[in-house]
Design a protein around this motif. Structure first.
Motif, short mmCIF file in Angstrom:
data_model
loop_
_atom_site.label_atom_id
_atom_site.label_comp_id
_atom_site.label_asym_id
_atom_site.label_seq_id
_atom_site.Cartn_x
_atom_site.Cartn_y
_atom_site.Cartn_z
N VAL A 50 0.84 -1.21 0.00
CA VAL A 50 0.00 0.00 0.00
C VAL A 50 0.87 1.25 0.00
O VAL A 50 0.58 2.23 -0.71
CB VAL A 50 -0.95 0.00 1.21
CG1 VAL A 50 -1.75 1.30 1.27
CG2 VAL A 50 -1.90 -1.18 1.14
N SER A 51 1.95 1.25 0.79
CA SER A 51 2.84 2.40 0.82
C SER A 51 3.43 2.67 -0.56
O SER A 51 3.47 3.82 -1.03
CB SER A 51 3.96 2.17 1.84
OG SER A 51 4.85 3.26 1.89
N GLY A 52 3.88 1.62 -1.24
CA GLY A 52 4.41 1.79 -2.58
C GLY A 52 3.35 2.30 -3.55
O GLY A 52 3.63 3.17 -4.39
N ALA A 53 2.13 1.79 -3.43
CA ALA A 53 1.05 2.24 -4.31
C ALA A 53 0.75 3.72 -4.10
O ALA A 53 0.50 4.46 -5.06
CB ALA A 53 -0.20 1.40 -4.06
N ILE A 54 0.76 4.16 -2.85
CA ILE A 54 0.49 5.57 -2.55
C ILE A 54 1.53 6.47 -3.23
O ILE A 54 1.18 7.44 -3.92
CB ILE A 54 0.48 5.80 -1.04
CG1 ILE A 54 -0.78 5.19 -0.41
CG2 ILE A 54 0.55 7.29 -0.71
CD1 ILE A 54 -0.79 5.19 1.10
N PHE A 55 2.80 6.15 -3.05
CA PHE A 55 3.83 7.04 -3.58
C PHE A 55 3.98 6.93 -5.09
O PHE A 55 4.31 7.92 -5.75
CB PHE A 55 5.16 6.78 -2.87
CG PHE A 55 5.17 7.26 -1.45
CD1 PHE A 55 5.10 8.61 -1.17
CD2 PHE A 55 5.19 6.38 -0.39
CE1 PHE A 55 5.07 9.08 0.13
CE2 PHE A 55 5.16 6.82 0.92
CZ PHE A 55 5.10 8.18 1.18
#
Length: 335
Positions: free
Chosen positions: A83-88
């Motif tokens: 999720v963190s990677g998707a956000i950035f």
């Protein structure tokens, strides 16, 4: 396809639903295999019975106390990184815009190394990693802010911060006591070895709290991907949405790193794998979480078995997978 709940309605892509269901099934299958294999093999039916509290005392001991905490930690950490990677990647509109490249993982590593050098316990190291990630995020965001934060500026500032922090980490390791340096070096690789429920619970709490926020702002984020001016014309508060997304992404990256160390490339690869499976025009949060969970526990299973009875840190396997993926991505973009 639109799903209605009274006055609420949600638009869902049928293919995304199928991909999500398949990823859940794969995650469950890999979980069962990972729990059943090891120095003491537990039959799959016994694993299933133990998971539902109906196994033998021996099976419940091995499954519930020894292996399940590691696997659950891997699932939650992988989901948080995904999720963190998707956000950035959404904010920067760049497939390379992941915490691994824009300095947040390196900042968490700096905090963890400092905690090790200062003689901190496992909880202190986890706290140091989270604090390092948060401090780095604040600095990167502040340096990238100029009447708002543009994606390309965030990536450029983040890459510079990442290079600086990697140099700082190398210096700290060279100046540390040899035992502290060995401990920090092992932590920096990223590992799920020895992880228990005390590691899994904070990540689970973070996901429970932050995923609703991410779901709420995911639609405005998709609008921002079309450009700030277009998003503002549709009534989107661009900077507020972007700031909320950054806070959620940084916290997820920080707690995941605190639990398992800086496991690299999961945040980079998981959103792109999910996007290609779902054939969506942009990154999707839930699919990215599921892809991250599957990727990390599958990598940990390989790490435990590839040179058995010895074990590799899971970060070694994810680095090999991520390096291969990055090379293929760059080769594709070249054409």
């Amino acid at each position: 396809m639109t799903i209605r709940f009274g006055s609420w309605s949600v638009r869902v892509a049928p293919r995304a639903l199928v991909v999500g269901a398949l990823l859940v099934a794969v995650a469950f299958a890999v979980t069962v295999v990972a729990i059943s294999t090891g120095e003491y093999t537990v039959a799959v039916p016994d694993v299933l019975k133990a998971l539902f509290g109906q196994g033998t005392p021996v099976a419940e001991l091995i499954v519930g106390r020894l292996r399940a905490p590691r696997v659950v930690t891997g699932l939650l950490v992988g989901a948080a990184f995904g999720v963190s990677g998707a956000i950035f990647q959404s904010l920067t509109r760049n497939p390379l815009g992941s915490p691994d490249f824009i300095g947040f993982t390196a900042g968490a590593s700096t905090g963890g190394i400092l905690a090790v050098v200062l003689g901190g316990s496992a909880m202190v190291i986890a706290g140091g990693a989270l604090a390092g990630c948060l401090v780095t995020a604040v600095l990167v965001y502040a340096l990238a802010f100029r009447r708002g934060v543009q994606g390309y500026r965030l990536v450029l500032v983040g890459i510079g911060a990442n290079a600086l922090l990697v140099a700082v980490n190398s210096y700290l390791l060279t100046r540390a006591d040899i035992n502290d340096a060995a401990t920090a070096g092992a932590w920096l690789t990223g590992s799920l070895g020895g992880r228990g429920w005390d590691h899994a619970i904070p990540v689970g709490v973070a996901l429970t709290v932050l995923l609703p926020l991410v779901a709420w702002i995911s639609r405005p984020m998709r609008m921002i991907e079309m450009g700030d001016d277009a998003a503002r014309s549709m009534g989107i508060r661009v900077e507020a949405v972007r700031a909320g997304a950054v806070v959620a992404g940084v916290l997820l990256c920080g707690v995941a790193t605190a639990a398992a160390g800086p496991v690299i490339f999961v945040a980079l690869a998981a959103p792109q794998i999910a996007r290609r499976l779902a054939r969506s025009p942009g990154v999707t949060m839930i699919s990215s979480a599921l892809a991250g969970a599957v990727l990390l526990i599958a990598a940990d299973l390989v790490a435990q078995r590839v040179i058995a009875p010895s074990q590799l840190p899971v970060g070694v396997v994810t680095a090999a997978i991520g390096g291969t993926y990055l090379a293929l991505l760059l080769r594709k973009d070249r054409h």
